[in-house]
Motif scaffolding. Structure first.
Motif, PDB file in Angstrom:
ATOM      1  N   HIS A  42       0.796  -1.229   0.000  1.00 37.71           N
ATOM      2  CA  HIS A  42       0.000   0.000   0.000  1.00 37.71           C
ATOM      3  C   HIS A  42       0.832   1.286   0.000  1.00 37.71           C
ATOM      4  CE1 HIS A  42      -3.068  -2.955   0.753  1.00 37.71           C
ATOM      5  NE2 HIS A  42      -3.895  -2.067   0.271  1.00 37.71           N
ATOM      6  N   THR A  43       2.112   1.167  -0.350  1.00 42.88           N
ATOM      7  CA  THR A  43       2.976   2.348  -0.420  1.00 42.88           C
ATOM      8  C   THR A  43       2.373   3.430  -1.309  1.00 42.88           C
ATOM      9  OG1 THR A  43       4.964   1.049  -0.029  1.00 42.88           O
ATOM     10  CG2 THR A  43       5.265   3.175  -1.118  1.00 42.88           C
ATOM     11  N   TYR A  44       1.815   3.042  -2.453  1.00 44.84           N
ATOM     12  CA  TYR A  44       1.266   4.006  -3.408  1.00 44.84           C
ATOM     13  C   TYR A  44      -0.263   4.018  -3.403  1.00 44.84           C
ATOM     14  CZ  TYR A  44       6.056   3.827  -5.001  1.00 44.84           C
ATOM     15  OH  TYR A  44       7.430   3.875  -5.048  1.00 44.84           O
ATOM     16  N   LEU A  45      -0.837   3.449  -2.374  1.00 41.64           N
ATOM     17  CA  LEU A  45      -2.304   3.356  -2.284  1.00 41.64           C
ATOM     18  C   LEU A  45      -2.840   4.003  -1.017  1.00 41.64           C
ATOM     19  CD1 LEU A  45      -2.637  -0.348  -3.477  1.00 41.64           C
ATOM     20  CD2 LEU A  45      -3.115   1.722  -4.802  1.00 41.64           C
ATOM     21  N   GLY A  46      -2.093   4.927  -0.470  1.00 43.45           N
ATOM     22  CA  GLY A  46      -2.577   5.640   0.710  1.00 43.45           C
ATOM     23  C   GLY A  46      -2.217   5.004   2.036  1.00 43.45           C
ATOM     24  N   ALA A 140       4.815   7.944  -9.228  1.00 42.02           N
ATOM     25  CA  ALA A 140       5.983   7.519  -8.455  1.00 42.02           C
ATOM     26  C   ALA A 140       6.137   5.998  -8.424  1.00 42.02           C
ATOM     27  CB  ALA A 140       5.884   8.051  -7.027  1.00 42.02           C
ATOM     28  N   ASN A 141       5.091   5.276  -8.769  1.00 41.86           N
ATOM     29  CA  ASN A 141       5.134   3.818  -8.754  1.00 41.86           C
ATOM     30  C   ASN A 141       5.711   3.345 -10.091  1.00 41.86           C
ATOM     31  OD1 ASN A 141       4.720   1.083  -8.596  1.00 41.86           O
ATOM     32  ND2 ASN A 141       2.647   1.240  -7.769  1.00 41.86           N
ATOM     33  N   THR A 142       7.019   3.372 -10.188  1.00 36.90           N
ATOM     34  CA  THR A 142       7.688   3.074 -11.457  1.00 36.90           C
ATOM     35  C   THR A 142       7.433   1.639 -11.931  1.00 36.90           C
ATOM     36  OG1 THR A 142       9.754   2.599 -10.290  1.00 36.90           O
ATOM     37  CG2 THR A 142       9.479   4.837 -11.164  1.00 36.90           C
ATOM     38  N   ALA A 143       7.328   0.700 -11.017  1.00 38.66           N
ATOM     39  CA  ALA A 143       7.058  -0.688 -11.421  1.00 38.66           C
ATOM     40  C   ALA A 143       5.673  -0.791 -12.066  1.00 38.66           C
ATOM     41  CB  ALA A 143       7.156  -1.624 -10.217  1.00 38.66           C
ATOM     42  N   SER A 144       4.692  -0.132 -11.494  1.00 38.23           N
ATOM     43  CA  SER A 144       3.347  -0.156 -12.057  1.00 38.23           C
ATOM     44  C   SER A 144       3.299   0.583 -13.396  1.00 38.23           C
ATOM     45  CB  SER A 144       2.355   0.456 -11.067  1.00 38.23           C
ATOM     46  OG  SER A 144       1.031   0.252 -11.499  1.00 38.23           O
ATOM     47  N   ARG A 146       5.771   0.765 -15.542  1.00 41.04           N
ATOM     48  CA  ARG A 146       6.389  -0.154 -16.511  1.00 41.04           C
ATOM     49  C   ARG A 146       5.403  -1.235 -16.931  1.00 41.04           C
ATOM     50  NH1 ARG A 146      10.841   0.177 -13.230  1.00 41.04           N
ATOM     51  NH2 ARG A 146      10.330  -1.819 -12.267  1.00 41.04           N
ATOM     52  N   LEU A 147       4.698  -1.800 -15.939  1.00 43.89           N
ATOM     53  CA  LEU A 147       3.725  -2.849 -16.228  1.00 43.89           C
ATOM     54  C   LEU A 147       2.623  -2.321 -17.137  1.00 43.89           C
ATOM     55  CD1 LEU A 147       2.570  -5.673 -15.957  1.00 43.89           C
ATOM     56  CD2 LEU A 147       1.591  -4.988 -13.754  1.00 43.89           C
ATOM     57  N   ALA A 148       2.135  -1.120 -16.880  1.00 43.37           N
ATOM     58  CA  ALA A 148       1.084  -0.530 -17.716  1.00 43.37           C
ATOM     59  C   ALA A 148       1.539  -0.454 -19.175  1.00 43.37           C
ATOM     60  CB  ALA A 148       0.706   0.854 -17.194  1.00 43.37           C
ATOM     61  N   GLY A 149       2.775  -0.030 -19.402  1.00 45.61           N
ATOM     62  CA  GLY A 149       3.303   0.025 -20.763  1.00 45.61           C
ATOM     63  C   GLY A 149       3.412  -1.349 -21.392  1.00 45.61           C
ATOM     64  N   LYS A 150       3.887  -2.304 -20.621  1.00 47.16           N
ATOM     65  CA  LYS A 150       4.018  -3.674 -21.116  1.00 47.16           C
ATOM     66  C   LYS A 150       2.664  -4.256 -21.511  1.00 47.16           C
ATOM     67  CE  LYS A 150       7.006  -6.135 -18.849  1.00 47.16           C
ATOM     68  NZ  LYS A 150       7.700  -6.983 -17.861  1.00 47.16           N
ATOM     69  N   LEU A 151       1.608  -3.881 -20.773  1.00 49.29           N
ATOM     70  CA  LEU A 151       0.258  -4.388 -21.035  1.00 49.29           C
ATOM     71  C   LEU A 151      -0.432  -3.655 -22.185  1.00 49.29           C
ATOM     72  CD1 LEU A 151      -0.982  -4.769 -17.351  1.00 49.29           C
ATOM     73  CD2 LEU A 151      -0.354  -6.634 -18.911  1.00 49.29           C
ATOM     74  N   GLY A 152       0.198  -2.611 -22.720  1.00 51.28           N
ATOM     75  CA  GLY A 152      -0.365  -1.900 -23.857  1.00 51.28           C
ATOM     76  C   GLY A 152      -1.173  -0.663 -23.514  1.00 51.28           C
ATOM     77  N   PHE A 153      -1.057  -0.167 -22.290  1.00 49.12           N
ATOM     78  CA  PHE A 153      -1.765   1.057 -21.904  1.00 49.12           C
ATOM     79  C   PHE A 153      -0.967   2.269 -22.361  1.00 49.12           C
ATOM     80  CE2 PHE A 153      -3.648  -2.074 -19.205  1.00 49.12           C
ATOM     81  CZ  PHE A 153      -4.953  -1.654 -19.012  1.00 49.12           C
ATOM     82  N   VAL A 154      -1.675   3.260 -22.862  1.00 49.66           N
ATOM     83  CA  VAL A 154      -1.047   4.516 -23.269  1.00 49.66           C
ATOM     84  C   VAL A 154      -1.645   5.645 -22.436  1.00 49.66           C
ATOM     85  CG1 VAL A 154      -0.477   3.758 -25.601  1.00 49.66           C
ATOM     86  CG2 VAL A 154      -2.674   4.830 -25.175  1.00 49.66           C
ATOM     87  N   GLU A 155      -0.822   6.624 -22.154  1.00 53.00           N
ATOM     88  CA  GLU A 155      -1.252   7.727 -21.294  1.00 53.00           C
ATOM     89  C   GLU A 155      -2.405   8.507 -21.898  1.00 53.00           C
ATOM     90  OE1 GLU A 155       0.569  11.854 -19.595  1.00 53.00           O
ATOM     91  OE2 GLU A 155       1.886  10.100 -19.545  1.00 53.00           O
ATOM     92  N   VAL A 156      -3.414   8.757 -21.041  1.00 46.50           N
ATOM     93  CA  VAL A 156      -4.559   9.580 -21.407  1.00 46.50           C
ATOM     94  C   VAL A 156      -4.472  10.911 -20.675  1.00 46.50           C
ATOM     95  CG1 VAL A 156      -7.080   9.776 -21.273  1.00 46.50           C
ATOM     96  CG2 VAL A 156      -6.029   7.588 -21.852  1.00 46.50           C
ATOM     97  N   GLU A 157      -4.092  10.843 -19.405  1.00 39.98           N
ATOM     98  CA  GLU A 157      -3.958  12.084 -18.636  1.00 39.98           C
ATOM     99  C   GLU A 157      -3.141  11.847 -17.381  1.00 39.98           C
ATOM    100  OE1 GLU A 157      -7.299  13.998 -16.284  1.00 39.98           O
ATOM    101  OE2 GLU A 157      -8.348  12.198 -16.925  1.00 39.98           O
ATOM    102  N   ARG A 158      -2.645  12.944 -16.855  1.00 41.37           N
ATOM    103  CA  ARG A 158      -2.011  12.962 -15.534  1.00 41.37           C
ATOM    104  C   ARG A 158      -2.825  13.925 -14.699  1.00 41.37           C
ATOM    105  NH1 ARG A 158       4.189  11.532 -15.503  1.00 41.37           N
ATOM    106  NH2 ARG A 158       4.225  10.244 -17.368  1.00 41.37           N
TER     107      ARG A 158
END
Length: 176
Positions: A42-46, A140-144, A146-158
């Motif tokens: 839960h480091t990046y989940l509150g 800040a969750n760099t592992a997540s 990376r995983l999002a990119g590997k799964l084919g997700f592309v940025e929509v917004e920050r």
């Protein structure tokens, strides 16, 4: 969390090279408590909630709803993959299915999250063809990220929420 839509649930267990994805069972309760109480998870989940509170609030068979997959390795739960259509979300994500995942720290760094998420997304592509999927994570969750990119997700917004910078990615609809 709201309904995925017209899906048969639970599906037959999904077998990957190393994992089994299946509906939660009562034997998974201790692993769910460990997962929900883990400060590392839960480091990046509150932050984690107190273990005694989780013990009191967790039902005998946790997370029983369509789209809730236990990731099992060698007969034991190591993670949870969630596909859900939230009632509230960012405007760019409204109405879309949201992918979430939590894995026990001992399962990190072995590619299990990617393997489980790919399998869950393949199931979704067959169960509900043509659905777009979103994923939100802290920047800040760099592992997540990376995983999002590997799964084919592309940025929509920050955006900024929960006192941190967040990233929202989209995986376009796929047909089986």
């Amino acid at each position: 969390m709201t309904d995925l839509g017209p899906v048969a649930w639970p599906p037959e267990p999904i077998r990957t090279e190393r994992l089994v994805l299946r509906a939660p069972e009562s034997r998974d309760r201790p692993a769910f408590v460990e997962l929900l109480a883990s400060p590392q998870v839960h480091t990046y989940l509150g932050g984690a909630r107190p273990r005694d509170q989780i013990e009191r609030e967790t039902p005998g068979t946790p997370e029983q709803w369509p789209g809730s997959f236990v990731a099992e390795l060698d007969g034991s739960m190591i993670g949870h993959v969630l596909l859900r259509r939230p009632a509230r979300h960012r405007p760019a994500a409204m109405g879309k299915i949201d992918l979430g995942y939590l894995f026990l720290p001992r399962a990190w760094g072995h590619g299990y999250a990617a393997e489980a998420c790919f399998a869950a997304l393949d199931w979704l592509d067959n169960a509900l063809p043509g659905e777009a999927v979103v994923l939100a994570t802290q920047t800040a969750n760099t592992a997540s990220m990376r995983l999002a990119g590997k799964l084919g997700f592309v940025e929509v917004e920050r955006f900024h929420a929960w006192d941190a910078d967040q990233w929202l990615g989209l995986r376009p609809p796929r047909r089986p």
